[in-house]
Motif scaffolding. Sequence first.
Motif, PDB file in Angstrom:
ATOM      1  N   GLY A 256       0.858  -1.343  -0.053  1.00  0.00           N
ATOM      2  CA  GLY A 256       0.180   0.036   0.110  1.00  0.00           C
ATOM      3  C   GLY A 256       0.887   1.362   0.036  1.00  0.00           C
ATOM      4  O   GLY A 256       0.530   2.217  -0.702  1.00  0.00           O
ATOM      5  N   THR A 257       1.940   1.422   0.718  1.00  0.00           N
ATOM      6  CA  THR A 257       2.873   2.318   0.700  1.00  0.00           C
ATOM      7  C   THR A 257       3.471   2.695  -0.729  1.00  0.00           C
ATOM      8  O   THR A 257       3.460   3.792  -1.044  1.00  0.00           O
ATOM      9  CB  THR A 257       3.873   2.088   1.783  1.00  0.00           C
ATOM     10  N   ALA A 258       3.951   1.515  -1.094  1.00  0.00           N
ATOM     11  CA  ALA A 258       4.339   1.929  -2.834  1.00  0.00           C
ATOM     12  C   ALA A 258       3.228   2.494  -3.430  1.00  0.00           C
ATOM     13  O   ALA A 258       3.475   3.230  -4.295  1.00  0.00           O
ATOM     14  CB  ALA A 258       4.961   0.563  -2.978  1.00  0.00           C
ATOM     15  N   ILE A 259       2.047   1.973  -3.440  1.00  0.00           N
ATOM     16  CA  ILE A 259       0.988   2.199  -4.285  1.00  0.00           C
ATOM     17  C   ILE A 259       0.768   3.876  -4.153  1.00  0.00           C
ATOM     18  O   ILE A 259       0.722   4.332  -5.116  1.00  0.00           O
ATOM     19  CB  ILE A 259      -0.278   1.600  -3.956  1.00  0.00           C
ATOM     20  N   CYS A 260       0.650   4.045  -2.726  1.00  0.00           N
ATOM     21  CA  CYS A 260       0.368   5.604  -2.336  1.00  0.00           C
ATOM     22  C   CYS A 260       1.625   6.510  -2.972  1.00  0.00           C
ATOM     23  O   CYS A 260       1.376   7.596  -3.550  1.00  0.00           O
ATOM     24  CB  CYS A 260       0.404   5.694  -0.887  1.00  0.00           C
ATOM     25  N   LYS A 261       2.939   6.345  -2.766  1.00  0.00           N
ATOM     26  CA  LYS A 261       4.028   6.980  -3.158  1.00  0.00           C
ATOM     27  C   LYS A 261       3.972   7.095  -4.766  1.00  0.00           C
ATOM     28  O   LYS A 261       4.265   8.158  -5.476  1.00  0.00           O
ATOM     29  CB  LYS A 261       5.332   6.291  -2.923  1.00  0.00           C
ATOM     30  N   LYS A 262       3.590   5.986  -5.551  1.00  0.00           N
ATOM     31  CA  LYS A 262       3.731   6.170  -7.074  1.00  0.00           C
ATOM     32  C   LYS A 262       2.358   6.845  -7.442  1.00  0.00           C
ATOM     33  O   LYS A 262       2.554   7.470  -8.367  1.00  0.00           O
ATOM     34  CB  LYS A 262       3.287   4.375  -7.517  1.00  0.00           C
TER      35      LYS A 262
ATOM     36  N   ILE B 260      -6.417  -0.137   0.296  1.00  0.00           N
ATOM     37  CA  ILE B 260      -5.206  -0.690  -0.247  1.00  0.00           C
ATOM     38  C   ILE B 260      -4.081   0.146   0.490  1.00  0.00           C
ATOM     39  O   ILE B 260      -3.125  -0.599   1.038  1.00  0.00           O
ATOM     40  CB  ILE B 260      -5.192  -0.913  -1.568  1.00  0.00           C
ATOM     41  N   GLU B 261      -4.076   1.272   0.049  1.00  0.00           N
ATOM     42  CA  GLU B 261      -2.870   2.166   0.603  1.00  0.00           C
ATOM     43  C   GLU B 261      -2.716   2.190   2.059  1.00  0.00           C
ATOM     44  O   GLU B 261      -1.567   2.306   2.556  1.00  0.00           O
ATOM     45  CB  GLU B 261      -3.195   3.592   0.121  1.00  0.00           C
ATOM     46  N   ARG B 262      -3.693   2.190   2.895  1.00  0.00           N
ATOM     47  CA  ARG B 262      -3.552   2.129   4.377  1.00  0.00           C
ATOM     48  C   ARG B 262      -2.973   0.662   4.934  1.00  0.00           C
ATOM     49  O   ARG B 262      -2.653   0.639   5.960  1.00  0.00           O
ATOM     50  CB  ARG B 262      -4.761   2.409   5.067  1.00  0.00           C
ATOM     51  N   GLY B 263      -3.246  -0.262   4.107  1.00  0.00           N
ATOM     52  CA  GLY B 263      -2.729  -1.828   4.435  1.00  0.00           C
ATOM     53  C   GLY B 263      -3.951  -2.332   4.899  1.00  0.00           C
ATOM     54  O   GLY B 263      -3.812  -3.642   5.538  1.00  0.00           O
ATOM     55  N   ASP B 264      -5.186  -1.901   5.030  1.00  0.00           N
ATOM     56  CA  ASP B 264      -6.217  -2.766   5.257  1.00  0.00           C
ATOM     57  C   ASP B 264      -6.626  -3.586   4.474  1.00  0.00           C
ATOM     58  O   ASP B 264      -7.309  -4.907   5.070  1.00  0.00           O
ATOM     59  CB  ASP B 264      -7.564  -1.601   5.530  1.00  0.00           C
ATOM     60  N   ARG B 265      -6.535  -3.522   3.247  1.00  0.00           N
ATOM     61  CA  ARG B 265      -6.789  -4.781   2.186  1.00  0.00           C
ATOM     62  C   ARG B 265      -5.429  -4.862   1.727  1.00  0.00           C
ATOM     63  O   ARG B 265      -4.963  -4.512   0.674  1.00  0.00           O
ATOM     64  CB  ARG B 265      -7.798  -3.920   1.299  1.00  0.00           C
ATOM     65  N   PRO B 266      -4.578  -5.910   1.987  1.00  0.00           N
ATOM     66  CA  PRO B 266      -3.332  -6.295   1.529  1.00  0.00           C
ATOM     67  C   PRO B 266      -3.379  -7.105   0.198  1.00  0.00           C
ATOM     68  O   PRO B 266      -2.393  -7.337  -0.315  1.00  0.00           O
ATOM     69  CB  PRO B 266      -2.428  -6.868   2.723  1.00  0.00           C
ATOM     70  N   ARG B 267      -4.658  -7.590  -0.209  1.00  0.00           N
ATOM     71  CA  ARG B 267      -4.611  -8.483  -1.302  1.00  0.00           C
ATOM     72  C   ARG B 267      -5.446  -7.885  -2.196  1.00  0.00           C
ATOM     73  O   ARG B 267      -6.504  -7.089  -1.903  1.00  0.00           O
ATOM     74  CB  ARG B 267      -5.181  -9.774  -0.923  1.00  0.00           C
TER      75      ARG B 267
ATOM     76  N   HIS C 116       8.505 -11.484   2.509  1.00  0.00           N
ATOM     77  CA  HIS C 116       8.843 -11.593   3.738  1.00  0.00           C
ATOM     78  C   HIS C 116       8.261 -10.364   4.774  1.00  0.00           C
ATOM     79  O   HIS C 116       8.309 -10.590   6.240  1.00  0.00           O
ATOM     80  CB  HIS C 116      10.317 -11.773   4.251  1.00  0.00           C
ATOM     81  N   ASP C 117       7.821  -9.583   4.030  1.00  0.00           N
ATOM     82  CA  ASP C 117       7.301  -8.274   4.762  1.00  0.00           C
ATOM     83  C   ASP C 117       5.786  -8.324   5.192  1.00  0.00           C
ATOM     84  O   ASP C 117       5.118  -8.708   4.248  1.00  0.00           O
ATOM     85  CB  ASP C 117       7.218  -7.104   3.552  1.00  0.00           C
ATOM     86  N   PRO C 118       5.643  -7.996   6.387  1.00  0.00           N
ATOM     87  CA  PRO C 118       4.159  -8.214   6.896  1.00  0.00           C
ATOM     88  C   PRO C 118       3.431  -7.062   6.289  1.00  0.00           C
ATOM     89  O   PRO C 118       3.937  -5.910   6.179  1.00  0.00           O
ATOM     90  CB  PRO C 118       4.419  -7.949   8.440  1.00  0.00           C
ATOM     91  N   PRO C 119       2.233  -7.165   6.320  1.00  0.00           N
ATOM     92  CA  PRO C 119       1.255  -5.773   5.883  1.00  0.00           C
ATOM     93  C   PRO C 119       1.612  -4.659   6.780  1.00  0.00           C
ATOM     94  O   PRO C 119       1.739  -4.973   8.098  1.00  0.00           O
ATOM     95  CB  PRO C 119       0.062  -6.404   5.864  1.00  0.00           C
ATOM     96  N   GLU C 120       1.676  -3.445   6.227  1.00  0.00           N
ATOM     97  CA  GLU C 120       1.953  -2.184   7.060  1.00  0.00           C
ATOM     98  C   GLU C 120       0.646  -1.680   7.496  1.00  0.00           C
ATOM     99  O   GLU C 120      -0.317  -1.484   6.675  1.00  0.00           O
ATOM    100  CB  GLU C 120       2.579  -1.373   6.308  1.00  0.00           C
TER     101      GLU C 120
END
Length: 81
Positions: A12-18, A43-50, A75-79
């Motif tokens: 989500g962070t990468a999506i927000c930055k992009k 998605i951007e907040r990480g509430d929906r990681p898929r 290996h990264d957990p959802p933020e």
Amino acid sequence: MAQTPTTFQVDGTAICKKRMHAGMEVQQLAEAAGITASYLRKIERGDRPRMRPGAYQALRAALNANETELLRAPHDPPERK
């Protein structure tokens, strides 16, 4: 032959930055990708990681992103924010 995954684990962070780098508001990107702004915010907040493949491909296309830059590393957990 590789099978398409049933869902993609997105970053989500990468999506927000992009999105921000592209100068787009949440509503603009959501419309371009054919998803709701509410879903994109989750998605951007990480509430929906898929994401399902169709929505993920549309989001990638709207952001002109490559195949992996919006995905979470295995290996990264959802933020959570």
